[in-house]
Design a protein around this motif. Structure first.
Motif, mmCIF file in Angstrom:
data_model
loop_
_atom_site.group_PDB
_atom_site.id
_atom_site.type_symbol
_atom_site.label_atom_id
_atom_site.label_comp_id
_atom_site.label_asym_id
_atom_site.label_seq_id
_atom_site.Cartn_x
_atom_site.Cartn_y
_atom_site.Cartn_z
ATOM 1 N N SER A 95 0.505 -1.721 -0.515
ATOM 2 C CA SER A 95 0.109 -0.308 -0.229
ATOM 3 C C SER A 95 1.321 1.002 0.106
ATOM 4 C CB SER A 95 -1.246 -0.474 1.470
ATOM 5 O OG SER A 95 0.113 -0.135 2.569
ATOM 6 N N VAL A 96 2.150 1.298 0.426
ATOM 7 C CA VAL A 96 2.864 2.280 0.780
ATOM 8 C C VAL A 96 3.519 2.740 -0.815
ATOM 9 C CG1 VAL A 96 5.004 3.384 1.322
ATOM 10 C CG2 VAL A 96 3.580 1.858 2.309
ATOM 11 N N ARG A 97 3.110 1.401 -1.400
ATOM 12 C CA ARG A 97 3.965 2.046 -2.732
ATOM 13 C C ARG A 97 2.733 1.840 -3.989
ATOM 14 N NH1 ARG A 97 4.962 -4.050 -4.934
ATOM 15 N NH2 ARG A 97 3.586 -3.465 -5.523
ATOM 16 N N GLU A 98 2.025 1.965 -3.526
ATOM 17 C CA GLU A 98 0.639 2.101 -4.274
ATOM 18 C C GLU A 98 0.203 3.755 -3.550
ATOM 19 O OE1 GLU A 98 -2.719 -0.408 -3.377
ATOM 20 O OE2 GLU A 98 -1.090 -2.371 -4.323
ATOM 21 N N ALA A 99 0.128 4.173 -2.850
ATOM 22 C CA ALA A 99 -0.075 5.767 -2.396
ATOM 23 C C ALA A 99 1.224 6.664 -3.151
ATOM 24 C CB ALA A 99 -0.066 5.547 -1.188
ATOM 25 N N LEU A 100 2.470 6.170 -3.325
ATOM 26 C CA LEU A 100 3.598 7.115 -3.334
ATOM 27 C C LEU A 100 3.291 7.302 -5.321
ATOM 28 C CD1 LEU A 100 6.108 6.495 -1.496
ATOM 29 C CD2 LEU A 100 4.637 8.101 -0.795
ATOM 30 N N GLY A 101 2.707 5.733 -5.511
ATOM 31 C CA GLY A 101 3.281 5.561 -7.129
ATOM 32 C C GLY A 101 4.730 4.875 -8.127
ATOM 33 N N ARG A 102 4.498 4.650 -7.227
ATOM 34 C CA ARG A 102 6.539 4.445 -7.339
ATOM 35 C C ARG A 102 6.747 3.439 -6.169
ATOM 36 N NH1 ARG A 102 10.068 8.890 -6.636
ATOM 37 N NH2 ARG A 102 9.089 10.507 -7.660
ATOM 38 N N SER A 103 7.829 2.811 -6.985
ATOM 39 C CA SER A 103 8.699 1.458 -5.863
ATOM 40 C C SER A 103 9.573 1.219 -5.210
ATOM 41 C CB SER A 103 8.476 0.011 -6.995
ATOM 42 O OG SER A 103 9.563 0.019 -7.396
#
Length: 83
Positions: free
Chosen positions: A10-18
């Motif tokens: 979910s952190v990746r999804e919220a930031l839009g980057r991996s």
């Protein structure tokens, strides 16, 4: 110092980057988290204080007091439950 940051779930999804490489003045995981939050926007939501976020330093689960070093890898991710 330069550090590599990886974001998961979910952190990746919220930031839009991996992942991203950053030049930081932070000396601990806590200070790095605060630097990222200070960027505003999605970082505030994804890494907010009071929100359950786990951290790893060089692929080892770590608490916020862990000291950063040049070239280290930091990972942020939500708590994981099994089932």
């Amino acid at each position: 110092m330069k550090v590599q940051i990886r974001y998961f779930a979910s952190v990746r999804e919220a930031l839009g980057r991996s992942n991203e490489n950053v030049d930081t003045q932070a000396d601990t995981l806590a200070a790095l988290r605060d630097e990222l939050i200070a960027r505003g926007g999605a970082y505030v939501t994804a890494l907010a204080r009071g929100k359950a976020v786990r951290m790893a330093l060089d692929q080892l689960m770590s608490d916020e007091a862990a000291a950063l070093h040049e070239g280290c890898e930091v990972a942020f991710f939500p708590p994981v439950t099994g089932g």
